[in-house]
Design an enzyme around this catalytic site. Structure first.
Site, PDB file in Angstrom:
ATOM      1  CB  SER A 140      -0.887   0.016   1.244  1.00  0.00           C
ATOM      2  OG  SER A 140      -1.476   1.286   1.417  1.00  0.00           O
ATOM      3  CE1 TYR A 150      -3.171  -2.261   6.036  1.00  0.00           C
ATOM      4  CE2 TYR A 150      -2.458  -0.215   5.008  1.00  0.00           C
ATOM      5  CZ  TYR A 150      -3.017  -1.471   4.908  1.00  0.00           C
ATOM      6  OH  TYR A 150      -3.414  -1.945   3.682  1.00  0.00           O
TER       7      TYR A 150
END
Length: 325
Positions: A140, A150
């Site tokens: 990502s 994350y």
């Protein structure tokens, strides 16, 4: 039985389901991996019926040693080799680090980092022995911004994949980091993450993302950033220091420490930073060298203005205080 077999983790929804459909359409036999056994078996039956390929399932929780071991066993099978591994399973957290349960943080890192590493190691070892194979690790663009656990995990996935690509390409194995933008999937809903005030063009179609990922991997690329718009917008991040990126993130998320008058909000680069700030979002960025965009320059100027204003305010405050004895 096809001449090629693909293992896809997190296959029942989102990008994983799109990978399954497109690989089945290419004639790949599928090994589908997920936690929901009923949904997984329904998907396998659908893929076999629609595309005429062989399918099998592994019901596994990939934050457990037993779940990972079950997939590793299949990846290491020399009699029925795996030609393509897609490490797609993942989730985000809707809370900031200090507000999250520690066990939830452990599971996030286990899934995105340790599980990806373990499955990749097993698959790559088998592929090197055969002098051929392909691996796609779903990352990502959050990995390019300092926005929490994350983003840290996805940063690891990107760098791990790029480094491994360099090590293995001469041995017949291609490793590609897929760095998608905001994708229309169940990811955010399942993670409890609310998405607001995001431009319509920033949402990507899962089928398009997967199509570009498979093409890039087949062509031997170390990274794939779907959508030219994301590549252009995020190129500006490479010319900004971390403090500037964090300022843009805090500006958009309303961090309490930020002065509400600390500078104008510009579109473009700050808009991109806002997306990354939403605690575990999937979105994309470019991986090549590019000139600073106009919006990136505006962001730099806004940051400098805010910094100068805050500095001047601090100086005024100090001057207004009476001298100490």
């Amino acid at each position: 039985m096809s001449n090629h077999t693909a293992v896809i983790t997190g296959s029942t929804a989102g990008l994983g389901a799109a990978f399954a459909r497109q690989l089945a359409a290419q004639g790949y036999d599928l090994v589908l991996v997920a936690r929901d056994g009923e949904r997984l078996r329904m998907q396998a039956e659908s893929m076999a019926s629609q595309y005429g390929v062989d399918t099998s399932v592994i019901v596994a929780d990939l934050v457990t040693d037993d779940g990972v071991a079950a997939v590793q066993e299949r990846l290491a099978d020399r009699t029925n080799p795996v030609h393509l591994l897609v490490n797609n399973a993942g989730h985000g957290l809707a809370t900031e680090f200090i507000d999250s349960d520690l066990e939830d943080e452990r599971k996030l890192l286990r899934l995105h980092v340790q599980t990806t590493m373990e499955l990749t190691h097993t698959a790559a070892s088998a592929m090197v022995r055969r002098r051929g194979g392909r691996i796609i690790n779903v990352a990502s663009v959050a990995g390019y911004t300092p926005t929490g656990t994350y983003s840290a995990a996805k940063s690891w996935v990107i760098n791990f994949s790029k480094g491994l690509h360099s090590q293995l390409r001469s041995r017949g194995v291609t490793v590609t980091a897929l760095v998608p933008g905001l994708v229309r999937t169940e990811f955010h809903q399942r993670s409890g993450i609310k998405i607001t005030a995001v431009k319509r063009w920033m949402w990507l179609d899962a089928e398009d993302v997967v199509r570009q990922a498979l093409t890039a991997n087949a062509q031997g690329a170390s990274t794939c950033v779907p959508a030219r718009s994301y590549q252009v917008l995020t190129a500006g991040l490479r010319f900004m220091p971390d403090s500037m990126v964090q300022w843009a993130v805090d500006k958009r998320t309303g961090t309490p420490e930020q002065d509400s008058d600390s500078g104008p909000q510009t579109p473009g680069a700050i808009e991109t930073a806002k997306v990354g700030a939403s605690r575990g979002l999937e979105y994309g960025t470019g991986d090549g060298t590019a000139e600073p965009t106009t919006e990136a320059i505006k962001t730099v100027n806004a940051y400098k203005t805010a910094k100068a204003k805050n500095s001047a305010k601090g100086s005024t405050t100090r001057e207004s205080q009476p001298p100490t004895e």
